[in-house]
Design a protein around this motif. Sequence first.
Motif, PDB file in Angstrom:
ATOM      1  N   SER A 121       6.704 -10.808   7.748  1.00 37.23           N
ATOM      2  CA  SER A 121       5.364 -10.868   7.165  1.00 37.23           C
ATOM      3  C   SER A 121       4.672  -9.513   7.164  1.00 37.23           C
ATOM      4  O   SER A 121       3.491  -9.418   6.806  1.00 37.23           O
ATOM      5  N   GLY A 122       5.384  -8.470   7.564  1.00 36.41           N
ATOM      6  CA  GLY A 122       4.799  -7.130   7.576  1.00 36.41           C
ATOM      7  C   GLY A 122       4.049  -6.792   8.841  1.00 36.41           C
ATOM      8  O   GLY A 122       3.367  -5.764   8.897  1.00 36.41           O
ATOM      9  N   ASN A 123       4.135  -7.653   9.881  1.00 39.29           N
ATOM     10  CA  ASN A 123       3.467  -7.362  11.145  1.00 39.29           C
ATOM     11  C   ASN A 123       4.324  -6.438  12.002  1.00 39.29           C
ATOM     12  O   ASN A 123       5.542  -6.618  12.079  1.00 39.29           O
ATOM     13  N   PHE A 146      -5.704   5.012   0.269  1.00 36.61           N
ATOM     14  CA  PHE A 146      -6.317   4.357   1.419  1.00 36.61           C
ATOM     15  C   PHE A 146      -6.900   5.406   2.356  1.00 36.61           C
ATOM     16  O   PHE A 146      -6.459   6.556   2.382  1.00 36.61           O
ATOM     17  N   SER A 147      -7.883   4.989   3.140  1.00 37.36           N
ATOM     18  CA  SER A 147      -8.497   5.901   4.104  1.00 37.36           C
ATOM     19  C   SER A 147      -8.921   5.117   5.333  1.00 37.36           C
ATOM     20  O   SER A 147      -9.164   3.911   5.271  1.00 37.36           O
ATOM     21  N   GLY A 168      -0.513  -5.584   2.960  1.00 37.94           N
ATOM     22  CA  GLY A 168      -1.533  -5.236   1.970  1.00 37.94           C
ATOM     23  C   GLY A 168      -1.440  -3.819   1.461  1.00 37.94           C
ATOM     24  O   GLY A 168      -2.309  -3.372   0.693  1.00 37.94           O
ATOM     25  N   PHE A 169      -0.399  -3.094   1.857  1.00 39.08           N
ATOM     26  CA  PHE A 169      -0.268  -1.688   1.464  1.00 39.08           C
ATOM     27  C   PHE A 169       0.992  -1.441   0.637  1.00 39.08           C
ATOM     28  O   PHE A 169       1.465  -0.309   0.558  1.00 39.08           O
ATOM     29  N   GLN A 170       1.536  -2.472   0.024  1.00 39.24           N
ATOM     30  CA  GLN A 170       2.809  -2.326  -0.675  1.00 39.24           C
ATOM     31  C   GLN A 170       2.690  -1.531  -1.971  1.00 39.24           C
ATOM     32  O   GLN A 170       3.664  -0.944  -2.434  1.00 39.24           O
ATOM     33  N   SER A 459      -2.601  10.497  -9.858  1.00 40.28           N
ATOM     34  CA  SER A 459      -1.260  10.012  -9.537  1.00 40.28           C
ATOM     35  C   SER A 459      -0.977   8.740 -10.314  1.00 40.28           C
ATOM     36  O   SER A 459      -1.902   7.994 -10.661  1.00 40.28           O
ATOM     37  N   PRO A 460       0.287   8.481 -10.579  1.00 43.16           N
ATOM     38  CA  PRO A 460       0.655   7.181 -11.150  1.00 43.16           C
ATOM     39  C   PRO A 460       0.618   6.118 -10.062  1.00 43.16           C
ATOM     40  O   PRO A 460       0.393   6.424  -8.880  1.00 43.16           O
ATOM     41  N   SER A 461       0.805   4.880 -10.430  1.00 46.40           N
ATOM     42  CA  SER A 461       0.888   3.831  -9.420  1.00 46.40           C
ATOM     43  C   SER A 461       2.150   4.061  -8.588  1.00 46.40           C
ATOM     44  O   SER A 461       3.102   4.707  -9.038  1.00 46.40           O
ATOM     45  N   GLY A 462       2.141   3.544  -7.371  1.00 50.90           N
ATOM     46  CA  GLY A 462       3.279   3.766  -6.489  1.00 50.90           C
ATOM     47  C   GLY A 462       3.571   2.553  -5.635  1.00 50.90           C
ATOM     48  O   GLY A 462       2.702   1.703  -5.393  1.00 50.90           O
ATOM     49  N   VAL A 463       4.807   2.463  -5.171  1.00 46.05           N
ATOM     50  CA  VAL A 463       5.269   1.393  -4.298  1.00 46.05           C
ATOM     51  C   VAL A 463       5.620   2.006  -2.942  1.00 46.05           C
ATOM     52  O   VAL A 463       6.195   3.097  -2.874  1.00 46.05           O
ATOM     53  N   LEU A 464       5.232   1.309  -1.873  1.00 51.06           N
ATOM     54  CA  LEU A 464       5.514   1.799  -0.518  1.00 51.06           C
ATOM     55  C   LEU A 464       7.017   1.975  -0.333  1.00 51.06           C
ATOM     56  O   LEU A 464       7.800   1.051  -0.529  1.00 51.06           O
TER      57      LEU A 464
END
Length: 586
Positions: A121-123, A146-147, A168-170, A459-464
Motif C-alpha cells: 500500500s506504499g507504507n 511537492f514541498s 499519493g506521490f506516484q 517540466s513535463p509530467s513524471g512518474v515516481l
Amino acid sequence: MDSGFWTSQNALLGNQFAVDTVSNNIANINTVGFKSSTTNFQDILYQTISGGSASTNPIQVGLGAQIASNSLNFSQGSIQPTNIATNLAINGNGFFILQHGPASNPNYYFTRAGNFSFDGSGNLVDPNGNFVVGWLSSPSSTGTGFSLNTNPQTGVPTSAVSPINISGFQKVPATASTYIKMQANLDSSNTVNEYSPASDTSVNFNVLFDSNGDSLNIQDGDSFQISYDGGKTWHTYEYLSPNSTTTPLSGAETFTSIADLLNKMQNDLPQGATLSFTNGQFVISNPQSATSNINIQVRPTNQDPSFTDAPDNQKLDTVMQALNQIIPPGQSASTQTFNVATHTINAFFYDSTGQKHNLNITFTKIAPNQWSWQATLPNNDGSVQNGSGIINFDSNGGLATNTQSPTITITSLTNGAPNVNLLLNFWNTNNGTYQGNQFTGITQFALNSNTTFLTQDGSPSGVLQSVYFNNNGDLIGSYTNGNSYTLAKVAIANFTNPQGLSQIGSNLYQITANTDTPQNIASKAYIGVAGQGPRGTIVPSSLEQSNVDLGTQLTNMIVYERSFQANSKSIQTIDQMIQTAIQLKQ
C-alpha cells in the motif's frame, strides 16, 4: 544458621538472572539495532547483632545479594552499509518511531533497527508491519511538485506526524516554465568564431567583420570612393562614429551605420538603378529596362590627388571593391559580406501540457559594448511577443547595472496550450535583477562566445521512479521527468531517560512512566528531526549493528558461573554444619 541458606539462595537466583542476561546478549549478537543489557547487583538489608556506640562499631551480618537493575547499554553500534535505499541507521542519540494501531488512537513503539521497506500500500514499515512515522509533503502552491514546510528555527515540519506513505506521490503534473536563467559570454575580441551576415541595417560599421571573422577595425575618417560612370565622377564615403570630433573630408558623405551608407549610395546611383542590403552584402541592380551599362569603379580615397593624406582601411576597401565591375541591364553586383558577431543560446521551455518547445535567443553585436537580442521559435510552433531588445555592457565587460531582464510571451502555440510568459533572466539571479555583481549572467569578455549555464523551471509530467533518504532523514523521490522532490521526512524520538523504556521484543521499546516527564509524553515533545538538539543524524542505506561485545559477554558468563558455583558450595557447607550440630545430640 539457616539464614545462610537464604543468603546463598538469593545469590544463586541473582547469578542465574545474570547468566540469562548474558545469554540473551550473545543470542542477539547479530540482531539489527540490538542494545545489550548489564545486570547490576546490590546487597540486601543487614541483620544487626549489636548497634554501634561511641566506642564500638556496630555488628551486622548481610542477607546476601539481589538484582539492583538490568541496565540497557545504548552505546553506538557499528554502522554497516547495505545499499538498500529504505535501510536507515541513526548515528547518535534517538529512536525511529513506529505506529501500531489505528491513526485515531495510535500506539507508538520505538526502535533503533532501521531495516524498513515499503508494503503493497506504499507504507514504510518495519519487518513486523508497524508504520514508520514522519511528516508528508504537500503539493507545492506553485504547482511544481511537492514541498515540506518547516519551522525555520527548529527544522521540524509544521504539519502533524503520520505514517510515511508514498501512494499519493506516484505522479507529478506538468508545469509550465516561468523563467529561463542563463550564463553566457559574448565575445568582444577582434577575431571571433561565431559570426553571421549582417541583417540589421542599424548596425554600426565599427563592429563589422569580414568573411574570416576578423574585425574590419573601422576608425573615424576611414573612407573609400565609388564612381558609377566609369571614373568621370567620384563619390567619397567617410565613416564617422557617433559624437565624433573628426573633421570630414571636403565633400565627403559621412555614414555611421549600414542604413546611413545605403541611403547615401542610393542617392548617388544612376537613375533607375537600385541598391539593397541582402545577406550582409550591398547589392546594386541595373534594371532590365535600362538602356546602358553601369560602370562601377571603387578605389581608396588616398588615390584621389585631392586626398593623398586620407587614412586608408584596406579591409574595408577589399570588401567594397567587389563592386568594381560593369553591370549590364538586368544584372547586379555585390560587395563581399559584412558580418557581425553573434551568439545563439539554444534554450527550451515547457507549456502547461508538458510539451517541450525549443527557443533560440540570438545576440548580435550592433555597436561597441552594445548587443541586440531576439527570441525565436525555430520550429515555428508558436509566436513570440516582446521578443527583441538591446543590452549594454560597461568597459569591463559587465552587464550594465540598469539592465532589466525582459519577459516575453509565447502565443498561438500549435498544440493549443495557453500562452506562456517567460522571464529571460540575463542576470542569472534569483529574481532576474542586478544583485551587486555585474558578472553573474551575460558578460562581454575577449573570450569565445559560449553558454556555460542554462536552466528553466518547467517540466513535463513524471512518474515516481525511485526513492532514497538523505542525512537529514528526508525521503527524496526521483521522477521520470528528471525532477526530484522531498516526499516525506522521518521522525526521530529522544527521551530524557531512555533507560526507562520497556523492551517488548521484535527490536521494539515502549514508553514507561520513567522514560520522560508526563508533560513531554503527553505533548509528544520527544518527537523531532535528525540533527535537532541531541538527536543523531541519519545514515542512509545502512543499518546499525548490535552493540554486543562477545569477549565481554563470555568473560561475564565465566564470572557469573563461578559465582553461582561458589554460592552453591556455601549451601553445601551450611548443610554439613547443620548435620554436625544434629550429631552432637547423639
